[in-house]
Design a protein around this motif. Sequence first.
Motif, PDB file in Angstrom:
ATOM      1  N   ALA A 114       0.818  -1.211   0.000  1.00  0.00           N
ATOM      2  CA  ALA A 114       0.000   0.000   0.000  1.00  0.00           C
ATOM      3  C   ALA A 114       0.853   1.262   0.000  1.00  0.00           C
ATOM      4  N   GLN A 115       2.082   1.162   0.471  1.00  0.00           N
ATOM      5  CA  GLN A 115       2.975   2.319   0.518  1.00  0.00           C
ATOM      6  C   GLN A 115       3.664   2.586  -0.811  1.00  0.00           C
ATOM      7  N   ILE A 116       3.480   1.710  -1.784  1.00  0.00           N
ATOM      8  CA  ILE A 116       4.187   1.811  -3.062  1.00  0.00           C
ATOM      9  C   ILE A 116       3.221   2.274  -4.144  1.00  0.00           C
ATOM     10  N   GLN A 117       3.589   3.329  -4.844  1.00  0.00           N
ATOM     11  CA  GLN A 117       2.764   3.843  -5.926  1.00  0.00           C
ATOM     12  C   GLN A 117       3.069   3.101  -7.235  1.00  0.00           C
ATOM     13  N   GLY A 118       2.035   2.866  -8.016  1.00  0.00           N
ATOM     14  CA  GLY A 118       2.234   2.263  -9.328  1.00  0.00           C
ATOM     15  C   GLY A 118       2.525   0.776  -9.286  1.00  0.00           C
ATOM     16  N   ASN A 119       2.755   0.197 -10.450  1.00  0.00           N
ATOM     17  CA  ASN A 119       3.072  -1.233 -10.603  1.00  0.00           C
ATOM     18  C   ASN A 119       2.011  -2.131  -9.976  1.00  0.00           C
ATOM     19  N   ASP A 120       0.748  -1.753 -10.138  1.00  0.00           N
ATOM     20  CA  ASP A 120      -0.325  -2.542  -9.539  1.00  0.00           C
ATOM     21  C   ASP A 120      -0.358  -3.963 -10.088  1.00  0.00           C
ATOM     22  N   ASP A 121      -0.044  -4.121 -11.380  1.00  0.00           N
ATOM     23  CA  ASP A 121      -0.042  -5.459 -11.962  1.00  0.00           C
ATOM     24  C   ASP A 121       1.043  -6.325 -11.346  1.00  0.00           C
ATOM     25  N   VAL A 122       2.204  -5.708 -11.066  1.00  0.00           N
ATOM     26  CA  VAL A 122       3.302  -6.449 -10.430  1.00  0.00           C
ATOM     27  C   VAL A 122       2.913  -6.859  -9.022  1.00  0.00           C
ATOM     28  N   LYS A 123       2.342  -5.940  -8.266  1.00  0.00           N
ATOM     29  CA  LYS A 123       1.931  -6.245  -6.883  1.00  0.00           C
ATOM     30  C   LYS A 123       0.883  -7.347  -6.861  1.00  0.00           C
ATOM     31  N   GLN A 124      -0.052  -7.287  -7.783  1.00  0.00           N
ATOM     32  CA  GLN A 124      -1.093  -8.311  -7.842  1.00  0.00           C
ATOM     33  C   GLN A 124      -0.493  -9.673  -8.188  1.00  0.00           C
ATOM     34  N   ALA A 125       0.460  -9.688  -9.106  1.00  0.00           N
ATOM     35  CA  ALA A 125       1.099 -10.953  -9.482  1.00  0.00           C
ATOM     36  C   ALA A 125       1.865 -11.555  -8.305  1.00  0.00           C
ATOM     37  N   LEU A 126       2.562 -10.713  -7.560  1.00  0.00           N
ATOM     38  CA  LEU A 126       3.363 -11.203  -6.440  1.00  0.00           C
ATOM     39  C   LEU A 126       2.493 -11.744  -5.312  1.00  0.00           C
ATOM     40  N   THR A 127       1.447 -11.011  -4.967  1.00  0.00           N
ATOM     41  CA  THR A 127       0.565 -11.511  -3.899  1.00  0.00           C
ATOM     42  C   THR A 127      -0.137 -12.791  -4.355  1.00  0.00           C
ATOM     43  N   GLY A 128      -0.489 -12.867  -5.649  1.00  0.00           N
ATOM     44  CA  GLY A 128      -1.125 -14.078  -6.157  1.00  0.00           C
ATOM     45  C   GLY A 128      -0.225 -15.294  -6.045  1.00  0.00           C
ATOM     46  N   MET A 129       1.086 -15.089  -6.291  1.00  0.00           N
ATOM     47  CA  MET A 129       2.033 -16.203  -6.157  1.00  0.00           C
ATOM     48  C   MET A 129       1.990 -16.784  -4.747  1.00  0.00           C
ATOM     49  N   VAL A 130       1.987 -15.899  -3.752  1.00  0.00           N
ATOM     50  CA  VAL A 130       1.990 -16.342  -2.354  1.00  0.00           C
ATOM     51  C   VAL A 130       0.653 -16.989  -2.001  1.00  0.00           C
ATOM     52  N   ASP A 131      -0.434 -16.325  -2.370  1.00  0.00           N
ATOM     53  CA  ASP A 131      -1.763 -16.824  -2.012  1.00  0.00           C
ATOM     54  C   ASP A 131      -2.038 -18.196  -2.613  1.00  0.00           C
ATOM     55  N   GLU A 132      -1.533 -18.426  -3.816  1.00  0.00           N
ATOM     56  CA  GLU A 132      -1.783 -19.697  -4.499  1.00  0.00           C
ATOM     57  C   GLU A 132      -0.713 -20.748  -4.193  1.00  0.00           C
TER      58      GLU A 132
END
Length: 327
Positions: free
Chosen positions: A4-22
């Motif tokens: 949440a503290q990082i601006q931009g790169n929403d697609d990258v953040k979503q990909a990274l959290t998805g890796m962990v969640d899955e």
Amino acid sequence: MTFAQIQGNDDVKQALTGMVDEGRIPHAILFHEDDGGGAFPIALAFLQYLFCRERSGGDSCGRCPSCGKIGRLIHPDVHFVFPTAAGALSEQFLEPLRRLVAERPAFREAELTDALGLAGKVPMIAVAESRRLLEKLSLSALEGGWRAVVIYLPERMNAEAANRLLKIIEEPPAQTQFLLIAHQMERVLPTIASRCQRIRVRAAGAASAPGFADAGLLDELMDALLGKDLLGALDVADRLAALPSRESAKSFCTFAADRLRQVFLAQQGIEGAGEISPQARAWAARCRKTFPRQALEVLDRTQTLIGRNVNLKILFTDMTDRLFLLI
């Protein structure tokens, strides 16, 4: 550092959290950023999310002991490797790194060099660093969970250091995560890069690629080189030597280097390479795969010698001769 503290790169953040969640986390991730592009804070946010036991809503809690330690770069199971002076190890420079990250998380390469007191030097990652890292990873995790290694600028690793790490990056111990952050993908040892999941990180509000007043000169030079027309290429070299200033000559080298990096990305089919121009794609199809890396070395050499007041006619003629032989 939370996402949440990082601006931009929403697609990258979503990909990274998805890796962990899955539960499908690649053992090694290679972030490709432009200098100061923000990959370091993204790497920290990813590690906080991975280590955090109270994560929710696609982010780490930012409050638990693991989050606090990772955010301050003091977690005993997170190891940092970065270019240092000859004979020195990264662990000897952790305090200045912590101060720099606290002040400017998306720091630039030169800012790290200054913070380490290495201004004017060319820091490297030497084989001693690899030996020390392998020693650390041979021990159990001190906090009994994940371990991680963040390697900043793997392109600064010498061949022996990189080769020593190859096996463990390819087959790391259980719950061991490698994160690499590179600025010049074409200089990362191919055997290292091929073992990593590559992710492109773009700075929030990133500027456009380096410009040059007469971009057509590079087009003409490449057309002559690819057509094996040495006289035509040398004619372009003469016009480069006649540029109005040394700064203009340096700007050409910077512009040409950016285009050749695009050629490299196109040839390698690197994910997230939307920045590649149609011209660079056309060149990529016609030149050797070894050409971009070798040509970048020639351009670096030329730019360095421009700064040392070497005659421009001699420099650009030599540069053109070298490129002609490489392409």
